[in-house]
Design an enzyme around this catalytic site. Structure first.
Site, PDB file in Angstrom:
ATOM      1  N   ASP A 164       0.893  -1.155   0.000  1.00  0.00           N
ATOM      2  CA  ASP A 164       0.000   0.000   0.000  1.00  0.00           C
ATOM      3  C   ASP A 164       0.938   1.214   0.000  1.00  0.00           C
ATOM      4  OD1 ASP A 164      -1.467   2.182   0.705  1.00  0.00           O
ATOM      5  OD2 ASP A 164      -2.765   1.103   2.110  1.00  0.00           O
ATOM      6  N   PHE A 165       0.897   2.007  -1.074  1.00  0.00           N
ATOM      7  CA  PHE A 165       1.908   3.061  -1.255  1.00  0.00           C
ATOM      8  C   PHE A 165       1.894   4.111  -0.147  1.00  0.00           C
ATOM      9  CE2 PHE A 165       1.265   2.176  -6.039  1.00  0.00           C
ATOM     10  CZ  PHE A 165       2.030   1.020  -5.923  1.00  0.00           C
ATOM     11  N   LYS A 170       8.845   5.820 -30.610  1.00  0.00           N
ATOM     12  CA  LYS A 170       8.290   5.333 -31.885  1.00  0.00           C
ATOM     13  C   LYS A 170       9.416   5.263 -32.914  1.00  0.00           C
ATOM     14  CE  LYS A 170       3.610   7.063 -31.077  1.00  0.00           C
ATOM     15  NZ  LYS A 170       2.702   5.939 -31.064  1.00  0.00           N
ATOM     16  N   LYS A 186      -7.217   7.953 -37.635  1.00  0.00           N
ATOM     17  CA  LYS A 186      -6.052   7.975 -36.752  1.00  0.00           C
ATOM     18  C   LYS A 186      -4.840   8.203 -37.636  1.00  0.00           C
ATOM     19  CE  LYS A 186      -3.180   6.392 -33.341  1.00  0.00           C
ATOM     20  NZ  LYS A 186      -2.957   7.081 -32.095  1.00  0.00           N
ATOM     21  N   HIS A 189       6.269   8.590 -24.757  1.00  0.00           N
ATOM     22  CA  HIS A 189       6.342   7.374 -25.584  1.00  0.00           C
ATOM     23  C   HIS A 189       6.493   7.686 -27.073  1.00  0.00           C
ATOM     24  CE1 HIS A 189       1.965   7.859 -26.141  1.00  0.00           C
ATOM     25  NE2 HIS A 189       2.078   7.053 -27.167  1.00  0.00           N
ATOM     26  N   LYS A 217      -9.060  14.545 -30.606  1.00  0.00           N
ATOM     27  CA  LYS A 217      -9.712  13.250 -30.372  1.00  0.00           C
ATOM     28  C   LYS A 217     -10.949  13.184 -31.278  1.00  0.00           C
ATOM     29  CE  LYS A 217      -7.567  12.349 -26.258  1.00  0.00           C
ATOM     30  NZ  LYS A 217      -6.224  11.972 -26.622  1.00  0.00           N
ATOM     31  N   HIS A 240       3.890  15.274 -26.480  1.00  0.00           N
ATOM     32  CA  HIS A 240       4.158  14.584 -27.745  1.00  0.00           C
ATOM     33  C   HIS A 240       4.378  15.542 -28.925  1.00  0.00           C
ATOM     34  CE1 HIS A 240       2.967  11.342 -25.272  1.00  0.00           C
ATOM     35  NE2 HIS A 240       1.675  11.393 -25.485  1.00  0.00           N
ATOM     36  N   LYS A 284       4.280  10.281 -17.900  1.00  0.00           N
ATOM     37  CA  LYS A 284       3.592  11.545 -17.937  1.00  0.00           C
ATOM     38  C   LYS A 284       2.224  11.417 -17.267  1.00  0.00           C
ATOM     39  CE  LYS A 284       0.878  12.647 -21.540  1.00  0.00           C
ATOM     40  NZ  LYS A 284      -0.325  11.874 -21.793  1.00  0.00           N
TER      41      LYS A 284
HETATM   42  C1  BG6 Z   1      -1.291   9.527 -24.490  1.00  0.00           C
HETATM   43  C2  BG6 Z   1      -2.484  10.403 -24.226  1.00  0.00           C
HETATM   44  O1  BG6 Z   1      -0.129  10.114 -23.961  1.00  0.00           O
HETATM   45  O2  BG6 Z   1      -1.129   9.363 -25.902  1.00  0.00           O
HETATM   46  C3  BG6 Z   1      -3.740   9.773 -24.822  1.00  0.00           C
HETATM   47  O3  BG6 Z   1      -2.664  10.563 -22.829  1.00  0.00           O
HETATM   48  C4  BG6 Z   1      -3.510   9.505 -26.296  1.00  0.00           C
HETATM   49  O4  BG6 Z   1      -4.848  10.634 -24.650  1.00  0.00           O
HETATM   50  C5  BG6 Z   1      -2.224   8.724 -26.536  1.00  0.00           C
HETATM   51  O5  BG6 Z   1      -4.641   8.766 -26.764  1.00  0.00           O
HETATM   52  C6  BG6 Z   1      -1.923   8.644 -28.019  1.00  0.00           C
HETATM   53  O6  BG6 Z   1      -0.837   7.786 -28.228  1.00  0.00           O
HETATM   54  P1  BG6 Z   1      -0.624   7.041 -29.627  1.00  0.00           P
HETATM   55  O7  BG6 Z   1       0.664   6.325 -29.475  1.00  0.00           O
HETATM   56  O8  BG6 Z   1      -1.800   6.126 -29.795  1.00  0.00           O
HETATM   57  O9  BG6 Z   1      -0.610   8.098 -30.680  1.00  0.00           O
END
Ligand code: BG6
Length: 485
Positions: free
Chosen positions: A88-89, A176, A340, A172, A335, A234, A142
């Site tokens: 439990d943190f 990529k 995509k 992240h 969004k 990002h 993040k």
């Molecule tokens: C995350 C965001 O960091 O990146 C999300 O919090 C978003 O809202 C996601 O959907 C998008 O990542 P990717 O790799 O699918 O473009």
């Protein structure tokens, strides 16, 4: 560097661990890229045994990979690495269980996949229980704060226990494969690097569009919005990779130094410019892939019937340095958009004098860098039309470098696989420094403050569309248009 490594994942039952971290670790093990002596401690507060936990993780991995990637032998090997530790943190005493499990002659990496407001107290309890020693490092997911002040608080809280050289902040997008490929494209091709400035480039577009909505995260997302969720991290990292000066080498210090210089050169957008340079949008109901979807305010978990929070943002960014003076960067992310796709489009200037007849839009070159999906690079070239009637007219043709086609036997690796490999190597190149995070917040904070003071309008757009009409005006007002529209 110590060869024996312990990866300790806090928040091991969370969505990130299940959807991303464990599938990535399994794939690395399958590829033979995990050190034999790597152990994984999964830390969470639920009462369960390692055996029960492993059942859950096996399902999560199977959900996260393709059927053909599943290999029972690999799983048998992988599961032997994993230990479940219940903590439990909020209870310092319980960190003793982790201290007992750790061995001082092994290198330890703490991966904090928990809400960021816990980072400080987790580090404090680890320190108090003797878990932090020479050779331990920490990984932070993040968001690091929601503005400059709160990000400093998070960084200070962690910085009390870890030196900056031992802190790995994840974005992240930097993991990529195609984002990394920007380095090769820009700095390993003379033909590109020699044309990468305001003498040849008219403007640059960066788009990160998603068809997903806010995926059950309404109460979190409503406090944050798309500027903080996607742009501050990002999109600004993509901008850095596109616009920074060539680093002297690929070392993390050199790359980070160039990114920081670039972030500092972003022209501030204050109250006088915010409505001209920034478009804020929110999706209403619409259609995605032939199915009806609800609007942001009708999403599951919506707590209010009205909200200003943006699910879309488009910004005209200007960079005050020699290379980019006079070259606008039109950047947008949203969004529930029509598709995509994440792409960067470099639009070159027209030739200085045209000797060919034909429509104007046919005369500029474009370099389209598709980051996801359909990873690849396209170069739109002008070439002579094959026609006996119009003998000296021109048309656009496309040179297409399709990474999926070229690598048909290989899959494009997931960002977390690459990030784990760099972590294990102890290289910070793909991780974001404190100064980068703080410079990005500094710039974004001015926009947020200007929105609040100006009461800037959040414009509706239908789910499944290309965003609010005002985003077209943002670029069309300058006599340009979004690529593909
Ligand atoms: C995350 C965001 O960091 O990146 C999300 O919090 C978003 O809202 C996601 O959907 C998008 O990542 P990717 O790799 O699918 O473009």
């Amino acid at each position: 560097m110590k060869d024996n490594i312990d990866l300790i994942i806090f928040g091991a039952q969370g969505d990130l661990s299940r959807r991303k971290l464990f599938p990535a670790l399994y794939r690395l093990d399958k590829a033979g890229l995990l050190p034999d002596n790597l152990r994984i401690a999964s830390v969470a507060r639920h009462d369960m045994t390692t055996v029960t936990y492993l059942k859950q993780i096996m399902e999560a991995i199977q959900d996260g990979i393709k059927d053909a990637e599943w290999d029972r032998k690999v799983w048998m090997r992988f599961q032997r690495r994993v230990y479940y530790i219940k903590i439990d943190f909020s209870q310092k005493k319980q960190f003793g269980y982790l201290a007992d499990w750790m061995e001082k002659n092994r290198r330890a990496i703490f991966y904090l996949a928990t809400p960021p407001d816990l980072y400080g107290s987790i580090c404090k309890h680890m320190e108090g229980s003797g878990c932090i020693f020479e050779g331990t490092s920490v990984v932070l997911e993040k968001p690091i704060g929601h503005d400059l002040i709160s990000s400093k608080e998070v960084n200070d809280a962690v910085g009390k226990y870890f030196d900056e050289k031992d802190v790995y902040r994840i974005d992240h997008y930097l993991g990529k494969e195609t984002v990394q490929n920007l380095l090769a494209l820009r700095f390993a091709n003379r033909i590109i690097s020699s044309q990468w400035d305001n003498t040849c480039i008219d403007h640059i577009q960066i788009t990160a569009a998603e068809t997903l909505g806010i995926e059950g995260r309404w109460s979190y997302y409503d406090k944050v919005g798309q500027l903080r969720d996607m742009f501050q991290n990002h999109l600004l990292q993509l901008l850095c990779m596109v616009a920074m000066e060539p680093p002297n080498s690929l070392s993390s210090n050199e790359i980070r130094a160039e990114k920081i210089k670039l972030l500092r050169a972003l022209r501030p957008i204050g109250i006088d410019k915010v409505d001209e340079y920034v478009v804020r949008g929110q999706y209403s109901n619409g259609w995605i892939d032939g199915k009806p979807v609800v609007g942001y305010l009708e999403e599951e978990g919506a707590e209010k019937s009205s909200s200003n929070s943006e699910t879309f943002v488009a910004i005209k960014v200007e960079i005050d340095n020699w290379r980019w003076a006079g070259v606008p960067f039109y950047m947008r992310t949203g969004k529930r958009m029509n598709a995509k796709h994440t792409e960067i489009v470099i639009v070159y200037k027209d030739t200085s004098h045209s000797i060919f007849s034909g429509k104007k839009e046919d005369s500029s070159n474009k370099l389209v860098i598709r980051l996801q999906p359909n990873e690849g690079i396209e170069l739109e070239m002008v070439s002579k039309r094959h026609s006996l009637r119009e003998r000296l007219s021109t048309e656009k043709r496309v040179l297409n470098l399709d990474f999926n086609e070229l690598e048909s036997d290989k899959r494009i690796v997931d960002a977390y696989e690459l990030l784990f490999l760099e972590l294990i190597k102890g290289d910070q190149r793909l991780f974001v420094s404190r100064e980068e995070i703080e410079s990005s917040w500094d710039w974004c904070d001015q926009i947020i403050e200007a929105w609040n003071k100006n009461k800037s309008e959040t414009r509706k757009y239908s789910a499944g569309s290309g965003g609010p009409a005002k985003a077209e005006v943002l670029i069309e007002g300058d006599g340009r248009s979004w690529h593909g529209q």
